[in-house]
Design a protein around this motif. Structure first.
Motif, PDB file in Angstrom:
ATOM      1  N   PRO A  29       0.868  -1.199   0.209  1.00 37.65           N
ATOM      2  CA  PRO A  29      -0.038   0.092   0.149  1.00 37.65           C
ATOM      3  C   PRO A  29       0.756   1.183   0.146  1.00 37.65           C
ATOM      4  O   PRO A  29       0.278   2.142  -0.365  1.00 37.65           O
ATOM      5  CB  PRO A  29      -0.802  -0.227   1.299  1.00 37.65           C
ATOM      6  CG  PRO A  29      -0.004  -1.233   2.124  1.00 37.65           C
ATOM      7  CD  PRO A  29       0.705  -2.040   1.110  1.00 37.65           C
ATOM      8  N   GLN A  32      -7.182  -7.512  -0.827  1.00 34.43           N
ATOM      9  CA  GLN A  32      -6.212  -7.111   0.446  1.00 34.43           C
ATOM     10  C   GLN A  32      -5.042  -6.675  -0.212  1.00 34.43           C
ATOM     11  O   GLN A  32      -4.356  -7.087  -1.254  1.00 34.43           O
ATOM     12  CB  GLN A  32      -5.833  -8.330   1.396  1.00 34.43           C
ATOM     13  CG  GLN A  32      -6.986  -8.849   2.125  1.00 34.43           C
ATOM     14  CD  GLN A  32      -7.214  -8.032   3.189  1.00 34.43           C
ATOM     15  OE1 GLN A  32      -6.358  -7.356   3.715  1.00 34.43           O
ATOM     16  NE2 GLN A  32      -8.436  -7.803   3.917  1.00 34.43           N
ATOM     17  N   TRP A  33      -4.368  -5.508   0.732  1.00 31.12           N
ATOM     18  CA  TRP A  33      -2.960  -5.204   0.375  1.00 31.12           C
ATOM     19  C   TRP A  33      -1.889  -6.147   0.729  1.00 31.12           C
ATOM     20  O   TRP A  33      -2.340  -7.016   1.633  1.00 31.12           O
ATOM     21  CB  TRP A  33      -2.699  -3.860   0.714  1.00 31.12           C
ATOM     22  CG  TRP A  33      -3.471  -2.720   0.375  1.00 31.12           C
ATOM     23  CD1 TRP A  33      -4.721  -2.187   0.703  1.00 31.12           C
ATOM     24  CD2 TRP A  33      -3.444  -1.886  -0.863  1.00 31.12           C
ATOM     25  NE1 TRP A  33      -5.241  -1.159   0.112  1.00 31.12           N
ATOM     26  CE2 TRP A  33      -4.414  -1.039  -1.279  1.00 31.12           C
ATOM     27  CE3 TRP A  33      -2.224  -2.052  -2.045  1.00 31.12           C
ATOM     28  CZ2 TRP A  33      -4.627  -0.183  -2.096  1.00 31.12           C
ATOM     29  CZ3 TRP A  33      -2.622  -1.202  -2.954  1.00 31.12           C
ATOM     30  CH2 TRP A  33      -3.636  -0.189  -3.130  1.00 31.12           C
ATOM     31  N   ASP A  80       1.471  -6.208   2.502  1.00 27.47           N
ATOM     32  CA  ASP A  80       2.473  -5.341   3.072  1.00 27.47           C
ATOM     33  C   ASP A  80       3.692  -5.794   2.454  1.00 27.47           C
ATOM     34  O   ASP A  80       4.137  -6.920   2.624  1.00 27.47           O
ATOM     35  CB  ASP A  80       2.523  -5.391   4.518  1.00 27.47           C
ATOM     36  CG  ASP A  80       1.271  -4.839   5.135  1.00 27.47           C
ATOM     37  OD1 ASP A  80       0.901  -3.847   4.482  1.00 27.47           O
ATOM     38  OD2 ASP A  80       0.851  -5.196   6.169  1.00 27.47           O
ATOM     39  N   ASN A 140      -3.242 -14.102   3.579  1.00 26.60           N
ATOM     40  CA  ASN A 140      -4.388 -13.292   3.056  1.00 26.60           C
ATOM     41  C   ASN A 140      -5.220 -13.881   2.319  1.00 26.60           C
ATOM     42  O   ASN A 140      -6.390 -14.023   2.445  1.00 26.60           O
ATOM     43  CB  ASN A 140      -3.992 -11.933   2.432  1.00 26.60           C
ATOM     44  CG  ASN A 140      -3.713 -10.833   3.278  1.00 26.60           C
ATOM     45  OD1 ASN A 140      -4.018 -10.964   4.689  1.00 26.60           O
ATOM     46  ND2 ASN A 140      -2.829 -10.059   2.763  1.00 26.60           N
ATOM     47  N   ASN A 192      -7.119 -16.843   4.079  1.00 25.71           N
ATOM     48  CA  ASN A 192      -8.343 -16.270   4.871  1.00 25.71           C
ATOM     49  C   ASN A 192      -9.539 -15.939   4.011  1.00 25.71           C
ATOM     50  O   ASN A 192     -10.540 -15.929   4.530  1.00 25.71           O
ATOM     51  CB  ASN A 192      -7.632 -15.289   5.779  1.00 25.71           C
ATOM     52  CG  ASN A 192      -6.648 -15.823   7.001  1.00 25.71           C
ATOM     53  OD1 ASN A 192      -6.811 -17.027   7.176  1.00 25.71           O
ATOM     54  ND2 ASN A 192      -5.953 -14.670   7.300  1.00 25.71           N
TER      55      ASN A 192
END
Lengths: 347, 403
Positions: free
Chosen positions: A157, A188-189, A191, A201, A204
């Motif tokens: 991000p 989702q970003w 990281d 991610n 999930n």
């Protein structure tokens, strides 16, 4: 005008009055300030840049800032002192570099922001089109899976590049979301672009939607690796997944059929483009007159700059021979573990 | 190492009248609250077999690191390098296994794992010597290590991603085949319960003989609690099916790796003189030294243990991703430290438990996973985890009665 070409012109005049061209390519010295030459890809860029300049008989001088703003500033001072006619910069920090850029422009040396944008008026921008990367990813995914439930695994991000890629992805899929063909069931970003984070991610998200996923827009080959590992653990490997960079592991996945597309950026080509633009600017060609020049104003500040952007190459199961023919990957690495449904490049 | 001490290491830990560790229990309480909250917010997904299976696999790496980090913190040190060391060892394993050794050789993956663990121990010793013998603060040494080994991780293969790993090696990551299966999971459960029961009986008899205060009721209650939780765990793991089949997965291999690490570390901290030395040094290093405790050698050993655990975590991480990448493990040091601290390790030294660290890691991963399940962004997750870290330490401070 450029100091050095004026000087060499004078020197030339003293030898021969026949020398009348403003600056021959043979007189041009091109400076390149690397941000961090330790990273593997810049060696590849340099090979293209050097080849492009040598063909024209121009000289290349380089300096490596080794990830330091201060060193990059003094590198650029040094290159200017050496009398370069044109300066290419891979900025370590695209804001901190601006005072150095101002110095160069004040001396009349054209500045080219290479691959990393420096948003400053008058700076020429040469890069792979990051928005096109996103378009390529979305286009190939939509081709493979025109309708259904999509997941977007975005890049870091805090990286402007990741936002450009997302812009390109959205250009293609937003109309399809609007007409109901595609539903985004999770995004989702990632990281730091770390594959392990992408994997968690994705796992999930798969739990959240109970495996009802038809395609995954992953933003680069690293995150695609995490996505494919997550899909494999629930037996979903083989659904369309995108990527970029042309990583060895990713090209192998494309051959195996667990990844659909990678937006391949041949850094040698970008190096050659950088050489071409540098020579033109050094000869005094106006930036807007350079062949293929466009106006780029998609940065966060919206500054309009002249730019030459290179479209990345779309690599899928069908055209894997492109990367083999370009000596980017060996056939052995590409086809490791490939048994059924082998791509043409493996036969 | 001899087993000459019998007082539990939680001697300084507050226990309730039944002899349970209040601090660990309150952490478990926090975990339950988080789990139940997310269960409702996610429409019943959080406590599903599938999510719990994922949670266990996702937690294992941070939990393995947090076990070592607890020991490091107990000796009043810190290790900021664990993420980088994990990345570097992972890349070395990947390079050897994929590029250097013949891919189809049966000895390939065991040898690369052994070399990786040896390398981890060596890196740990390198840090330990600087800290214990040269007297450079651990913050500085391991900050250096964070940079050195992240750089080294890049140099190993010039930033390339290396894949794929040996299919057997991949089992360590708990992928589609990386679990024990239903039958063996129950068998393992039975064996561990029998050993645990026997152990409790032996300890009880010895404590009685030496005149310690030991009640049968407390031990029985504790045994029953462990039995019920473990049985529920095995049943849950068994009820998560492989895709498109009715074959239960069973206990995932990463959980077995974690379990082995936890049992070993619990044994070391509770029953060995080395374990007692660690706590003594953290309590008061000068007093420990004057009492003849080899403080330097103990700190060195703690860092070697940390290095080995980094290597074990590297095996699980790379096997899970089925690739070695130079960014693997980035920022993991923060999760490992947070898990140890949430788990009750005191940065002023002398206090911390292995069980607490594992629960701390579970709390962090529950927040991470739970928030993805309800569609929260990564920035919101960071805010939530930061708050829980602070609240958990504050609660811990009150529970322990510190002023």
């Amino acid at each position: 005008m450029k100091r050095r070409s004026v000087m060499s012109l004078l020197a030339g005049l003293s030898l021969s009055a026949l020398m009348t061209a403003p600056a021959l390519a043979a007189d041009i010295t091109v400076g390149m300030s690397w941000a961090n030459y330790q990273e593997e890809r810049w060696k590849i860029d340099e090979s293209g840049l050097r080849a492009g300049l040598e063909e024209a008989g121009a000289e290349l001088v380089t300096a490596d800032a080794q990830s330091s703003n201060e060193r990059q500033a003094s590198d650029i001072d040094g290159l200017l002192a050496r009398g370069v006619d044109v300066l290419l910069i891979v900025a370590w920090d695209s804001e901190a570099i601006i005072p150095s850029v101002e110095r160069a422009l004040a001396e009349g040396v054209p500045v080219i922001a290479y691959e990393r944008q420096i948003e400053y008026p008058g700076v020429y921008y040469v890069a792979f089109d990051p928005v096109e990367v996103g378009r390529i990813q979305a286009r190939e995914l939509v081709r493979a899976q025109p309708k259904g439930d999509y997941v977007i695994i975005k890049g870091s991000p805090t990286d402007q590049y990741a936002h450009y890629v997302l812009t390109g992805q959205k250009e293609i899929i937003d109309p399809l979301i609007a007409n109901g063909d595609i539903t985004i069931v999770g995004e989702q970003w990632t990281d730091g672009w770390v594959p392990d984070n992408a994997q968690k991610n994705m796992e999930n998200i798969l739990t959240a939607v109970n495996d009802k996923v038809d395609a995954v827009l992953a933003s680069n080959d690293g995150t695609a690796g995490g996505v494919v590992a997550a899909l494999t653990s629930v037996g979903l490997e083989g659904i369309p997944v995108s990527g970029q960079d042309g990583d060895i592991a990713a090209l192998n996945r494309i051959a195996l059929g667990t990844q659909t597309v990678t937006a391949w950026k041949d850094a040698r080509e970008l190096g050659r483009l950088g050489a071409k633009v540098a020579l033109e600017l050094a000869k005094g060609t106006a930036p807007e007159d350079i062949e293929g020049s466009v106006v780029w104003d998609k940065g966060p500040k919206g500054t309009a700059q002249n730019a030459s952007v290179l479209a990345p190459v779309t690599i899928t199961h069908e055209n894997l021979d492109v990367v083999v023919d370009a000596d980017w990957i060996s056939k052995e690495d590409l086809c490791a573990g490939v048994t059924e449904n082998a791509p043409a490049a493996c036969n | 190492m001899t087993t000459e001490t019998l007082e539990p290491p939680s001697l300084a830990e507050p226990t309730n009248k039944r002899g349970f560790n209040v601090r660990t229990l309150s952490l478990v309480g926090l975990l339950v609250v988080i789990a139940v909250t997310f269960h409702f917010l996610s429409g019943g997904l959080f406590l599903s077999a599938r999510n719990l299976y994922n949670l266990v696999v996702q937690t294992s790496v941070v939990a393995i690191l947090a076990c070592g980090m607890t020991l490091v913190i107990v000796t009043r040190n810190i290790d900021l390098s664990v993420g980088s060391v994990l990345g570097c060892v992972g890349m070395v394993i990947a390079l050897l296994q994929i590029e250097i050794f013949p891919q189809d050789a049966a000895w390939n993956w065991p040898l690369t794992v052994a070399i990786g663990i040896g390398l981890g121990a060596l890196i740990g010793a390198w840090h330990g010597v600087w800290i214990a013998y040269f007297g450079v603060p651990s913050f500085v040494v391991t900050l250096g290590g964070l940079l050195i080994f992240r750089g080294a991780a890049f140099e190993v293969a010039q930033g390339k991603t290396l894949a794929p790993f040996d299919p057997v090696y991949r089992l360590f990551g708990g992928g589609i085949d990386g679990a024990l299966g239903v039958g063996p999971s129950w068998a393992l459960f039975a064996i561990i319960m029998v050993l645990y029961g026997l152990g409790e009986v032996l300890v009880h008899r010895r404590q009685m003989r030496l005149g310690f205060d030991s009640t049968v009721r407390t031990k029985l209650l504790r045994f029953l609690a462990v039995f019920v939780v473990a049985a529920a765990f095995v049943a849950t793991m068994n009820s998560y099916m492989k895709p498109r089949s009715d074959i239960g997965r069973g206990i995932p291999v990463p959980a077995l790796v974690l379990l082995s690490v936890v049992l070993f570390m619990e044994f070391v901290t509770r029953f060995t003189t080395f374990g007692r030395y660690i706590f003594a040094i953290g309590g008061n290093i000068e007093a420990a030294r004057l009492n003849g405790i080899p403080t330097r050698r103990t700190v060195l050993k703690v860092f070697i243990a940390m290095g080995v655990l980094c290597a074990i975590a590297a095996v699980v991480t790379t096997a899970r991703l089925n690739a070695g990448t130079s960014s693997t493990g980035e920022l993991l040091e923060l999760s490992a430290i947070a898990a140890a601290v949430i788990g009750g390790a005191s940065l002023s030294g002398g206090r911390g438990t292995i069980a607490g660290a594992v629960v701390g890691a579970l709390i962090i991963q529950s927040l991470e996973s739970g928030m993805v399940l309800i569609g929260a962004s990564s920035s919101q997750r960071m805010v939530a985890i930061g708050l829980v870290l602070m609240v958990a330490v504050l609660a811990d401070k009150y529970l322990s009665g510190e002023e």
